[in-house]
Write a protein that holds these residues in place. Structure first.
Motif, PDB file in Angstrom:
ATOM      1  N   LEU A 156       0.828  -1.203   0.000  1.00  0.00           N
ATOM      2  CA  LEU A 156       0.000   0.000   0.000  1.00  0.00           C
ATOM      3  C   LEU A 156       0.865   1.257   0.000  1.00  0.00           C
ATOM      4  CD1 LEU A 156      -2.797   1.288   0.200  1.00  0.00           C
ATOM      5  CD2 LEU A 156      -2.648   1.070   2.685  1.00  0.00           C
ATOM      6  N   THR A 157       1.965   1.224   0.785  1.00  0.00           N
ATOM      7  CA  THR A 157       2.868   2.379   0.818  1.00  0.00           C
ATOM      8  C   THR A 157       3.504   2.610  -0.547  1.00  0.00           C
ATOM      9  OG1 THR A 157       3.332   1.908   3.147  1.00  0.00           O
ATOM     10  CG2 THR A 157       4.859   3.365   1.992  1.00  0.00           C
ATOM     11  N   GLU A 158       3.945   1.515  -1.187  1.00  0.00           N
ATOM     12  CA  GLU A 158       4.546   1.649  -2.518  1.00  0.00           C
ATOM     13  C   GLU A 158       3.543   2.211  -3.521  1.00  0.00           C
ATOM     14  OE1 GLU A 158       5.955  -2.196  -3.481  1.00  0.00           O
ATOM     15  OE2 GLU A 158       7.665  -2.151  -2.087  1.00  0.00           O
ATOM     16  N   LYS A 159       2.316   1.731  -3.444  1.00  0.00           N
ATOM     17  CA  LYS A 159       1.294   2.232  -4.357  1.00  0.00           C
ATOM     18  C   LYS A 159       1.012   3.715  -4.108  1.00  0.00           C
ATOM     19  CE  LYS A 159       0.420  -1.513  -6.670  1.00  0.00           C
ATOM     20  NZ  LYS A 159       0.677  -1.589  -8.137  1.00  0.00           N
ATOM     21  N   GLU A 160       1.029   4.116  -2.841  1.00  0.00           N
ATOM     22  CA  GLU A 160       0.803   5.526  -2.535  1.00  0.00           C
ATOM     23  C   GLU A 160       1.928   6.389  -3.099  1.00  0.00           C
ATOM     24  OE1 GLU A 160       0.385   5.709   1.648  1.00  0.00           O
ATOM     25  OE2 GLU A 160      -1.733   5.066   1.658  1.00  0.00           O
ATOM     26  N   GLN A 161       3.189   5.914  -2.949  1.00  0.00           N
ATOM     27  CA  GLN A 161       4.314   6.662  -3.513  1.00  0.00           C
ATOM     28  C   GLN A 161       4.209   6.742  -5.035  1.00  0.00           C
ATOM     29  OE1 GLN A 161       7.822   4.699  -2.081  1.00  0.00           O
ATOM     30  NE2 GLN A 161       7.596   5.461   0.036  1.00  0.00           N
ATOM     31  N   GLU A 162       3.841   5.622  -5.642  1.00  0.00           N
ATOM     32  CA  GLU A 162       3.683   5.619  -7.097  1.00  0.00           C
ATOM     33  C   GLU A 162       2.584   6.583  -7.532  1.00  0.00           C
ATOM     34  OE1 GLU A 162       2.786   2.377 -10.685  1.00  0.00           O
ATOM     35  OE2 GLU A 162       3.008   1.726  -8.594  1.00  0.00           O
TER      36      GLU A 162
END
Length: 241
Positions: free
Chosen positions: A160-166
């Motif tokens: 979820l964190t990676e998707k938010e950064q993306e």
């Protein structure tokens, strides 16, 4: 002189019938007699004695209760099978059932209600057992399962964190594209204004060219006239013509 005969008002108009209670039983009853009973009736025996005797015979000889009859009926047995099982004739069973019709209906209703209550109780018990089983299965989750759930939760949080950064990076790119699009739109407006100005200039030059063309045409026509005049003057001066 003749006189009219006076009639009492009570004796006038329609015939009146009495309305006092007569106390007579007007209930209609139907009976179905066996061939033997019909023969006895033809021989002059009283109808009440025939029915009374049939009732007593049924009470004395038939070894059958209402509960047994209803239980057999609920098992799916018909009257012929019940009569055979109890060692009776069909007519005997018919006479026995005719005298107990109301009790039989009440007993059937009571047994059906009892069966429904038993079925409902069984379903409730089964539902309770299933609930207990589900509770036991839930309680049997061990520490390994909990640890696995924790790892899955951590992994999901990381994704979820990676998707938010993306998403943030793509949002920045989108903002840049929108800003560039705004700049290009302004440049397009400037170019459109310049094109409009150039069109006006071209139109003005075109109009000026047309005026110059008209002036040149007039000048050429005047020049041809002057040339012809000069030629004619020269011929006159030289040749005296």
């Amino acid at each position: 002189m003749s006189r009219f005969t006076s009639v009492s008002p009570y004796r006038q108009w329609d015939v009146r019938f009495g309305n006092r209670p007569h106390g007579i039983d007007t209930t209609v009853r139907t009976y179905q007699l066996t061939p033997d009973q019909l023969e006895r009736l033809r021989n002059g025996e009283s109808f009440d004695d025939i029915l009374k005797g049939a009732s007593e015979v049924v009470k004395q000889k038939l070894d059958l209760t209402v509960e047994e009859y209803v239980e057999m009926k609920l098992k799916g047995m018909n009257d012929a099978e019940i009569a055979q099982a109890k060692g009776l004739t069909k007519q005997q069973l018919y006479n026995w059932r005719s005298f107990r019709r109301t009790k039989i209906e009440q007993a059937e209703q009571a047994m059906k209600e009892a069966q429904q209550e038993i079925a409902a109780a069984v379903e409730t018990e089964q539902g309770t057992q299933e609930t207990v089983k589900e509770s036991n299965v839930t309680e049997e989750i061990d520490d390994k399962g909990i640890e696995w759930l924790k790892r899955e939760a951590i992994h999901a949080h990381k994704l979820l964190t990676e998707k938010e950064q993306e998403c943030e990076e793509k949002q920045h790119m989108l903002d840049a594209v929108l800003a560039r699009n705004e700049e290009l739109h302004k440049e397009v407006l400037v170019l459109e204004s310049e094109i409009a100005r150039l069109k006006e200039l071209v139109q003005e030059l075109t109009n000026r060219n047309e005026r110059y063309s008209d002036t040149t045409f007039e000048n050429e026509r005047e020049l041809r006239a002057l040339r012809m005049y000069a030629l004619h003057k020269l011929q006159k001066d030289v040749y005296g013509v």
